[in-house]
Design an enzyme around this catalytic site. Structure first.
Site, PDB file in Angstrom:
ATOM      1  N   THR A 166     -35.128  37.790  16.050  1.00 45.45           N
ATOM      2  CA  THR A 166     -35.822  37.627  14.778  1.00 45.45           C
ATOM      3  C   THR A 166     -37.019  36.724  15.032  1.00 45.45           C
ATOM      4  O   THR A 166     -36.904  35.716  15.742  1.00 45.45           O
ATOM      5  CB  THR A 166     -34.836  36.989  13.761  1.00 45.45           C
ATOM      6  OG1 THR A 166     -33.684  37.832  13.700  1.00 45.45           O
ATOM      7  CG2 THR A 166     -35.453  36.864  12.381  1.00 45.45           C
ATOM      8  N   LYS A 218     -29.365  32.758  14.481  1.00 46.33           N
ATOM      9  CA  LYS A 218     -30.182  32.320  13.337  1.00 46.33           C
ATOM     10  C   LYS A 218     -29.215  31.941  12.223  1.00 46.33           C
ATOM     11  O   LYS A 218     -28.030  32.335  12.255  1.00 46.33           O
ATOM     12  CB  LYS A 218     -31.133  33.434  12.890  1.00 46.33           C
ATOM     13  CG  LYS A 218     -30.438  34.757  12.560  1.00 46.33           C
ATOM     14  CD  LYS A 218     -31.452  35.822  12.158  1.00 46.33           C
ATOM     15  CE  LYS A 218     -30.762  37.160  11.930  1.00 46.33           C
ATOM     16  NZ  LYS A 218     -31.671  38.225  11.543  1.00 46.33           N
ATOM     17  N   GLU A 221     -23.144  32.134   4.558  1.00 46.81           N
ATOM     18  CA  GLU A 221     -24.037  31.894   5.702  1.00 46.81           C
ATOM     19  C   GLU A 221     -24.560  30.451   5.710  1.00 46.81           C
ATOM     20  O   GLU A 221     -24.814  29.881   4.637  1.00 46.81           O
ATOM     21  CB  GLU A 221     -25.257  32.818   5.616  1.00 46.81           C
ATOM     22  CG  GLU A 221     -24.914  34.291   5.626  1.00 46.81           C
ATOM     23  CD  GLU A 221     -26.124  35.180   5.360  1.00 46.81           C
ATOM     24  OE1 GLU A 221     -27.257  34.652   5.327  1.00 46.81           O
ATOM     25  OE2 GLU A 221     -25.930  36.392   5.176  1.00 46.81           O
ATOM     26  N   ASP A 225     -29.638  36.708  19.066  1.00 47.50           N
ATOM     27  CA  ASP A 225     -30.121  36.773  17.678  1.00 47.50           C
ATOM     28  C   ASP A 225     -29.493  35.645  16.866  1.00 47.50           C
ATOM     29  O   ASP A 225     -29.032  35.844  15.743  1.00 47.50           O
ATOM     30  CB  ASP A 225     -29.817  38.146  17.069  1.00 47.50           C
ATOM     31  CG  ASP A 225     -30.650  38.408  15.802  1.00 47.50           C
ATOM     32  OD1 ASP A 225     -31.628  37.663  15.572  1.00 47.50           O
ATOM     33  OD2 ASP A 225     -30.314  39.340  15.051  1.00 47.50           O
ATOM     34  N   TYR A 232     -28.046  47.509   9.241  1.00 45.21           N
ATOM     35  CA  TYR A 232     -27.367  48.809   9.301  1.00 45.21           C
ATOM     36  C   TYR A 232     -25.903  48.724   8.844  1.00 45.21           C
ATOM     37  O   TYR A 232     -25.066  49.494   9.267  1.00 45.21           O
ATOM     38  CB  TYR A 232     -27.474  49.414  10.710  1.00 45.21           C
ATOM     39  CG  TYR A 232     -26.938  48.536  11.828  1.00 45.21           C
ATOM     40  CD1 TYR A 232     -25.638  48.685  12.277  1.00 45.21           C
ATOM     41  CD2 TYR A 232     -27.733  47.564  12.420  1.00 45.21           C
ATOM     42  CE1 TYR A 232     -25.139  47.901  13.297  1.00 45.21           C
ATOM     43  CE2 TYR A 232     -27.249  46.771  13.443  1.00 45.21           C
ATOM     44  CZ  TYR A 232     -25.954  46.950  13.887  1.00 45.21           C
ATOM     45  OH  TYR A 232     -25.463  46.164  14.894  1.00 45.21           O
ATOM     46  N   ASP A 236     -22.379  38.774  14.428  1.00 46.30           N
ATOM     47  CA  ASP A 236     -23.437  39.724  14.770  1.00 46.30           C
ATOM     48  C   ASP A 236     -23.829  39.695  16.249  1.00 46.30           C
ATOM     49  O   ASP A 236     -24.872  39.163  16.629  1.00 46.30           O
ATOM     50  CB  ASP A 236     -24.669  39.473  13.875  1.00 46.30           C
ATOM     51  CG  ASP A 236     -25.643  40.651  13.946  1.00 46.30           C
ATOM     52  OD1 ASP A 236     -25.342  41.623  14.674  1.00 46.30           O
ATOM     53  OD2 ASP A 236     -26.687  40.592  13.295  1.00 46.30           O
ATOM     54  N   LYS A 280     -16.724  45.450   7.663  1.00 50.08           N
ATOM     55  CA  LYS A 280     -18.121  45.807   7.946  1.00 50.08           C
ATOM     56  C   LYS A 280     -18.199  47.322   7.958  1.00 50.08           C
ATOM     57  O   LYS A 280     -17.519  47.984   8.753  1.00 50.08           O
ATOM     58  CB  LYS A 280     -18.535  45.199   9.293  1.00 50.08           C
ATOM     59  CG  LYS A 280     -19.987  45.458   9.667  1.00 50.08           C
ATOM     60  CD  LYS A 280     -20.432  44.475  10.753  1.00 50.08           C
ATOM     61  CE  LYS A 280     -21.790  44.808  11.313  1.00 50.08           C
ATOM     62  NZ  LYS A 280     -22.332  43.774  12.182  1.00 50.08           N
ATOM     63  N   ASN A 285     -26.781  34.437  10.839  1.00 49.39           N
ATOM     64  CA  ASN A 285     -25.671  34.914  11.676  1.00 49.39           C
ATOM     65  C   ASN A 285     -24.674  33.810  11.991  1.00 49.39           C
ATOM     66  O   ASN A 285     -23.779  33.995  12.810  1.00 49.39           O
ATOM     67  CB  ASN A 285     -26.222  35.514  12.980  1.00 49.39           C
ATOM     68  CG  ASN A 285     -26.859  36.872  12.735  1.00 49.39           C
ATOM     69  OD1 ASN A 285     -26.551  37.536  11.751  1.00 49.39           O
ATOM     70  ND2 ASN A 285     -27.764  37.281  13.611  1.00 49.39           N
TER      71      ASN A 285
HETATM   72  N1  LIG Z   1     -16.817  38.098   8.782  1.00 51.40           N
HETATM   73  C1  LIG Z   1     -17.644  37.927   7.758  1.00 51.40           C
HETATM   74  N2  LIG Z   1     -17.279  37.185   6.689  1.00 51.40           N
HETATM   75  C2  LIG Z   1     -18.129  36.989   5.650  1.00 51.40           C
HETATM   76  N3  LIG Z   1     -19.369  37.529   5.584  1.00 51.40           N
HETATM   77  C3  LIG Z   1     -19.778  38.288   6.608  1.00 51.40           C
HETATM   78  C4  LIG Z   1     -18.953  38.533   7.745  1.00 51.40           C
HETATM   79  N4  LIG Z   1     -19.641  39.301   8.620  1.00 51.40           N
HETATM   80  C5  LIG Z   1     -20.833  39.528   8.061  1.00 51.40           C
HETATM   81  N5  LIG Z   1     -20.931  38.925   6.851  1.00 51.40           N
HETATM   82  C6  LIG Z   1     -22.105  38.950   5.954  1.00 51.40           C
HETATM   83  O1  LIG Z   1     -22.774  40.186   6.092  1.00 51.40           O
HETATM   84  C7  LIG Z   1     -24.112  39.999   6.600  1.00 51.40           C
HETATM   85  C8  LIG Z   1     -24.454  41.151   7.529  1.00 51.40           C
HETATM   86  O2  LIG Z   1     -23.544  41.177   8.608  1.00 51.40           O
HETATM   87  P1  LIG Z   1     -24.020  41.413  10.102  1.00 51.40           P
HETATM   88  O3  LIG Z   1     -25.085  40.421  10.445  1.00 51.40           O
HETATM   89  O4  LIG Z   1     -22.844  41.473  10.985  1.00 51.40           O
HETATM   90  O5  LIG Z   1     -24.659  42.860   9.929  1.00 51.40           O
HETATM   91  P2  LIG Z   1     -25.729  43.593  10.813  1.00 51.40           P
HETATM   92  O6  LIG Z   1     -25.956  44.949  10.214  1.00 51.40           O
HETATM   93  O7  LIG Z   1     -25.290  43.519  12.221  1.00 51.40           O
HETATM   94  O8  LIG Z   1     -26.973  42.674  10.526  1.00 51.40           O
HETATM   95  P3  LIG Z   1     -28.342  42.440  11.257  1.00 51.40           P
HETATM   96  O9  LIG Z   1     -29.344  43.077  10.360  1.00 51.40           O
HETATM   97  O10 LIG Z   1     -28.485  40.921  11.231  1.00 51.40           O
HETATM   98  O11 LIG Z   1     -28.261  43.009  12.620  1.00 51.40           O
HETATM   99  C9  LIG Z   1     -24.070  38.634   7.273  1.00 51.40           C
HETATM  100  O12 LIG Z   1     -25.339  38.046   7.348  1.00 51.40           O
HETATM  101  C10 LIG Z   1     -23.112  37.882   6.353  1.00 51.40           C
HETATM  102  O13 LIG Z   1     -23.769  37.441   5.191  1.00 51.40           O
END
Ligand SMILES: Nc1ncnc2c1ncn2[C@@H]1O[C@H](COP(=O)(O)OP(=O)(O)OP(=O)(O)O)[C@@H](O)[C@H]1O
Length: 489
Positions: A206, A161, A120, A159, A47, A177, A65, A164
């Site tokens: 997951t 993995k 990641e 979560d 999301y 996350d 984000k 994350n």
């Molecule tokens: N602080 C950061 N620095 C660099 N890349 C980031 C950062 N935060 C997130 N990302 C990248 O963005 C992706 C998605 O971020 P995040 O997992 O926080 O989103 P989410 O919508 O909560 O995802 P999920 O579907 O896992 O719940 C991460 O897997 C990573 O690749």
């Protein structure tokens, strides 16, 4: 209201009383998206989009984000977003991604996060095939160090993995996350787990990393994170997770039966630790018993680790992404000296890097105007093959925008299909060998795509969800391509 203070909304996920004031370390700021210059897309969540962003006035750099409010509401993720915000605000450890500020506008919520330039852990494993014992030991130790802190704060991540677990430019782990986290002891900022949708007994996480007790509906404990740690150590050493079936259902069956084969090349200390962490009884896992984390940290697998100096010691070298080969320390490319840091830079790239969508304030006049123009590049990305074999399925004047080989999961069956997106727009799949039309995803403005990882994604329509796996790991490109077209005027 003073900066850093916010009124607690009645619907908040935390247990704070409506009307009371919360003080945030990372305040809600009156920023707008124009206050930032944008670099490359760092990642996509189910999301959110996370993009590299630089504050124009200070030059400070963040991972921004961006979460679409409509999507969050539609997907019932409001509680998750609030939970993540409150938890990140509370946590203060070098192994946790730091939240600096939040802001919002009509369409989106934004979180200004510390940028992890190393990408990641998942990508490091994929690029290297598998990690050496020293690399796996180092990363596992950093994960243990931060889990000890998180659990000590009364939180369970739920979560954990490799997607994350992010890496700094110099290769240290940062956990990200926290949207699925559970609060076991109320935090100082008043956050408790009194969420409307108490998730303590529901499946969160997951499939490949979920523990058997969670699948059995038992209350979650810190043992769930320790189970995930066992899976991650296995994956680092072997290149794939220990429990993986042809579908989510089959993966669950393997987890429940602890259907586990530990490869013979694993050193005996690794075998033993993995076996102990993957104990079917959560409180028997090292770290969860009466001896606490001492039992885990003193395991032979971690011999030689200097726990107090972990963050100061040299981390394993990072394998560069294929697109940034040839320079630097393996941290992701697009460094601030060389990149444009503006929206034209985003719009000038293929749609994979184009993080804006037509309905969001990220849209810019610099973007290619027609969906076909944007998607033509995505189509090349998805499939290097010519589209020749699929021409017979097209109407006159119809153009293929994206096409690639996928595995399509339905109930217990898995079918190989060629998934094709056209400018009509149409989304359909054909038998790739027999060249027979097999079905169509009914097109509507309500279609959206949920990405599970590089391979797996779901196309969600009001009536049905299509579970797919892109064999070349381009799930995120599919999401971008389909949603771009849905949002096109
Ligand atoms: N602080 C950061 N620095 C660099 N890349 C980031 C950062 N935060 C997130 N990302 C990248 O963005 C992706 C998605 O971020 P995040 O997992 O926080 O989103 P989410 O919508 O909560 O995802 P999920 O579907 O896992 O719940 C991460 O897997 C990573 O690749």
């Amino acid at each position: 209201m003073a900066a850093g203070e916010e009124e607690c909304a009645p619907s908040t996920a935390s247990s704070c009383k409506p009307g009371s004031k919360l003080t945030f370390r990372a305040p809600q700021q009156p920023y707008t998206y124009q206050d930032f210059a944008y670099g490359r897309l760092l990642g996509m969540g189910s999301y959110s989009k996370v993009v590299r962003a630089k504050k124009k006035d200070s030059g400070a750099e963040f991972a921004l984000k961006i979460m679409d409010k409509k999507h969050i509401t539609k997907e019932n993720k409001v509680a998750y977003v609030k939970m993540e915000r409150l938890i990140l605000d509370h946590l203060d450890h070098p192994g946790v991604v730091r939240l600096f500020f939040t802001f919002q506008d009509t369409h989106n919520l934004y979180m200004g996060l510390e940028c992890c330039h190393g990408g990641e852990l998942f990508d490091q494993i994929r690029r290297k095939g598998r990690l050496s014992l020293e690399e796996a030991r180092f990363y596992a130790a950093e994960i243990v160090d931060v889990l000890e802190y998180i659990h000590g704060q009364g939180l369970i991540h739920r979560d954990l993995k490799p997607e994350n677990l992010l890496l700094t430019a110099d290769g240290h782990i940062k956990v990200a996350d926290f949207g699925s986290a559970k609060v076991t002891t109320p935090l100082q900022n008043g956050l408790s787990d009194a969420q409307a949708d108490d998730k303590s007994c529901t499946f969160v996480g997951t499939a490949e990393y979920v523990s058997p007790e969670v699948l059995n509906g038992h209350p979650v404990t810190i043992g769930a994170d320790l189970w995930a740690l066992g899976c991650i150590i296995y994956q680092m050493l072997e290149g794939r997770p220990p429990f993986k079936g042809g579908s989510e259902y089959l993966t669950f069956q393997k987890v429940l039966a602890k259907d586990l084969v530990i490869p013979s090349h694993f050193p005996s200390a690794a075998k033993e630790l993995i076996n102990k962490l993957l104990n079917l009884e959560p409180d028997k896992r090292p770290g969860a018993g009466p001896a606490g984390y001492a039992a885990l940290k003193s395991h032979a697998f971690f011999s030689g680790i200097e726990w107090l100096k972990l963050r100061q010691s040299a981390a394993p070298g990072l394998a560069p992404s294929p697109s940034s080969q040839g320079g630097g320390n393996g941290a992701e490319s697009d460094d601030s000296e060389n990149s444009d840091w503006d929206l034209a830079h985003l719009g000038g790239r293929v749609s994979r890097l184009d993080v804006s969508d037509a309905s969001s304030p990220m849209s810019s006049s610099n973007e290619p105007s027609s969906p076909s123009a944007v998607l033509a590049s995505a189509a090349r990305l998805l499939d290097e093959n010519v589209h020749e074999p699929w021409q017979k399925f097209l109407f006159e004047g119809e153009t293929i925008l994206a096409s690639s080989r996928v595995r399509k999961f339905r109930k217990l069956s898995v079918k190989k299909r060629q998934l094709i997106l056209t400018d009509r727009p149409r989304l359909f799949y054909v038998h790739p060998i027999k060249l027979v039309f097999k079905g169509e995803v009914p097109w509507s403005r309500d279609i959206y795509v949920r990405v599970e990882n590089d391979l797996k994604f779901c196309i969600c329509t009001p009536k049905r969800t299509y579970n797919l796996e892109d064999t070349k790991g381009q799930a995120r490109v599919w999401k971008e391509s389909i949603e771009k077209l849905v949002n096109a005027k």
